[in-house]
Design an enzyme around this catalytic site. Structure first.
Site, PDB file in Angstrom:
ATOM      1  N   LEU A  26      22.021  14.964  61.381  1.00 51.90           N
ATOM      2  CA  LEU A  26      22.006  15.944  60.295  1.00 51.90           C
ATOM      3  C   LEU A  26      21.998  17.351  60.912  1.00 51.90           C
ATOM      4  CD1 LEU A  26      21.819  16.144  57.166  1.00 51.90           C
ATOM      5  CD2 LEU A  26      19.435  16.758  57.540  1.00 51.90           C
ATOM      6  N   TYR A  75      20.860  15.040  48.794  1.00 55.19           N
ATOM      7  CA  TYR A  75      19.626  15.751  48.474  1.00 55.19           C
ATOM      8  C   TYR A  75      19.388  16.897  49.440  1.00 55.19           C
ATOM      9  CZ  TYR A  75      16.939  13.601  52.340  1.00 55.19           C
ATOM     10  OH  TYR A  75      16.475  13.232  53.582  1.00 55.19           O
ATOM     11  N   ARG A 103      28.066  -1.059  36.365  1.00 61.09           N
ATOM     12  CA  ARG A 103      28.110  -1.078  37.826  1.00 61.09           C
ATOM     13  C   ARG A 103      29.532  -1.366  38.299  1.00 61.09           C
ATOM     14  NH1 ARG A 103      27.459  -5.069  42.012  1.00 61.09           N
ATOM     15  NH2 ARG A 103      26.517  -4.158  43.889  1.00 61.09           N
ATOM     16  N   ARG A 120      24.563  23.673  52.784  1.00 57.68           N
ATOM     17  CA  ARG A 120      24.683  22.276  53.250  1.00 57.68           C
ATOM     18  C   ARG A 120      24.891  21.336  52.064  1.00 57.68           C
ATOM     19  NH1 ARG A 120      20.039  19.992  56.927  1.00 57.68           N
ATOM     20  NH2 ARG A 120      18.927  20.064  54.951  1.00 57.68           N
ATOM     21  N   GLU A 161      18.189  11.780  66.728  1.00 58.90           N
ATOM     22  CA  GLU A 161      17.242  12.681  66.050  1.00 58.90           C
ATOM     23  C   GLU A 161      16.024  11.878  65.623  1.00 58.90           C
ATOM     24  OE1 GLU A 161      19.092  14.166  62.396  1.00 58.90           O
ATOM     25  OE2 GLU A 161      20.151  12.270  62.181  1.00 58.90           O
ATOM     26  N   LYS A 198      23.839  14.586  53.913  1.00 60.79           N
ATOM     27  CA  LYS A 198      22.423  14.325  53.606  1.00 60.79           C
ATOM     28  C   LYS A 198      22.317  13.428  52.368  1.00 60.79           C
ATOM     29  CE  LYS A 198      18.032  16.890  53.632  1.00 60.79           C
ATOM     30  NZ  LYS A 198      17.343  16.045  54.588  1.00 60.79           N
TER      31      LYS A 198
HETATM   32  N1  PDD Z   1      14.591  15.810  56.337  1.00 55.04           N
HETATM   33  N2  PDD Z   1      17.404  15.026  60.515  1.00 55.04           N
HETATM   34  C1  PDD Z   1      17.128  14.213  59.485  1.00 55.04           C
HETATM   35  C2  PDD Z   1      17.541  12.780  59.568  1.00 55.04           C
HETATM   36  C3  PDD Z   1      16.443  14.696  58.360  1.00 55.04           C
HETATM   37  O1  PDD Z   1      16.172  13.877  57.323  1.00 55.04           O
HETATM   38  C4  PDD Z   1      16.039  16.065  58.327  1.00 55.04           C
HETATM   39  C5  PDD Z   1      15.322  16.668  57.150  1.00 55.04           C
HETATM   40  C6  PDD Z   1      16.351  16.878  59.437  1.00 55.04           C
HETATM   41  C7  PDD Z   1      15.968  18.334  59.490  1.00 55.04           C
HETATM   42  O2  PDD Z   1      16.787  19.100  58.631  1.00 55.04           O
HETATM   43  P1  PDD Z   1      16.235  20.453  57.958  1.00 55.04           P
HETATM   44  O3  PDD Z   1      15.767  21.309  59.069  1.00 55.04           O
HETATM   45  O4  PDD Z   1      17.417  21.001  57.270  1.00 55.04           O
HETATM   46  O5  PDD Z   1      15.112  20.042  57.032  1.00 55.04           O
HETATM   47  C8  PDD Z   1      17.035  16.322  60.505  1.00 55.04           C
HETATM   48  C9  PDD Z   1      13.942  16.300  55.142  1.00 55.04           C
HETATM   49  C10 PDD Z   1      12.902  17.333  55.417  1.00 55.04           C
HETATM   50  C11 PDD Z   1      13.418  15.118  54.341  1.00 55.04           C
HETATM   51  O6  PDD Z   1      14.165  14.152  54.254  1.00 55.04           O
HETATM   52  O7  PDD Z   1      12.327  15.173  53.781  1.00 55.04           O
END
Ligand code: PDD
Length: 287
Positions: A207, A33, A101, A52, A183, A151
């Site tokens: 990420l 996503y 499945r 990405r 993170e 992601k």
């Molecule tokens: N999340 N690290 C993780 C684990 C994340 O899920 C996200 C983003 C980031 C920041 O990445 P970016 O700057 O590309 O949004 C870092 C999104 C916003 C979400 O899951 O809603």
């Protein structure tokens, strides 16, 4: 106004949108996503998110449901149809619904990937009072899988982390692996000491945030030093400032970690300045 969403080639009212119970994202978390923010009715950092997404798909050998140009058009159309001035666009691509499945991946020749997009209207996203208040966080162990650079929609542990934070009466959690911060549950983590920003280096452990890349670029242009390296919770607690970045929070100051105030215990001037620069510059480059 009923929200219009996009599902597998169609724009539909949200209550008419349906996906199969055999979709592999539903059964196996076999999906990826992106979340892209919208300011002034325009997409922020779209090119980075599209790039990405292509990487996530290729790392998982997942076919792409459309070209990145088509994806931009779908994003724009949904923003327009739903009258979004400030908010988010959520995009999910799945390996599709093979009709049963099975752990083994279906043949991409016979099983088309699935694609879903929807908007979230968030007036006041850029002018958030949370940025003036700052976030309080706790640290938790990072027990996620080893490919956090992809992601995926496998978000159960980050959700559990948010609930641990909520139970502790704070806003979010930073995850720690082998003594070092990886993170936040849905954001990248930083501290500032003097004129230096410290954040974990890119690897499969985190990420590769699109907001992270932009903010580090703006920080370097503003003559700040950047150290991409491992750091501990104790080091962040002793810092002058701390903050997080993500597409939905932009740059958000952190004012407390595990009950310890950071600096003065109020949002730091450099974090607030970086937020301002990020918002200004990305608005200018928005599509
Ligand atoms: N999340 N690290 C993780 C684990 C994340 O899920 C996200 C983003 C980031 C920041 O990445 P970016 O700057 O590309 O949004 C870092 C999104 C916003 C979400 O899951 O809603």
């Amino acid at each position: 106004m009923t929200r219009t969403v996009y599902v597998n080639g169609e724009y539909l009212p949200e209550h008419e949108a349906k996906v199969s119970i055999f979709d592999r994202a539903f059964l196996m978390a076999d999906g990826v996503y992106e979340v892209t923010s919208v300011l002034d009715g325009k997409l922020i950092d779209f090119a980075g998110h599209a790039k990405r997404l292509e990487r996530s798909l290729s790392e998982l050998d997942m076919p792409s449901p459309c070209t990145m140009d088509e994806l931009l058009e779908i994003h724009r159309k949904l923003v327009e149809l739903n009258g979004i001035e400030e908010g988010l666009v959520y995009l999910q691509v799945t390996r599709g619904a093979p009709g049963d499945r099975d752990f083994a991946w279906p043949d991409p020749e016979t099983c088309a990937p699935g694609i879903v997009l929807f908007t979230q209207n968030k007036p006041g996203l850029a002018n958030s009072p949370a940025a003036q208040k700052g976030m309080k966080i706790i640290s938790i162990e990072d027990v996620r899988w080893g490919r956090r650079d992809i992601k995926t929609v496998q978000l159960l542990y980050p959700s559990m982390g948010k609930m641990m934070a909520k139970k502790a009466g704070v806003d979010d959690a930073w995850m720690v692996q082998d003594g070092f911060v990886t993170e936040g549950t849905s954001n990248n983590a930083y501290f500032i000491k003097g004129n230096t920003i410290v954040t974990r280096a890119l690897s499969n452990d985190i990420l590769h945030g699109i907001t992270r890349a932009a903010v580090l670029r703006f920080a370097a242009e503003a003559q700040m030093q950047i150290e991409e390296r491992n750091f501990t919770i104790e080091e962040a607690q002793a810092a002058d400032e701390a903050f997080i970045t993500s597409a939905s929070a932009f740059v958000m100051p952190v004012v407390e970690i595990d009950g310890q105030a950071i600096g003065s215990g109020t949002p730091g001037p450099l974090a607030l300045r970086l937020r301002e620069i990020y918002l200004d510059e990305s608005r200018k480059a928005a599509v």
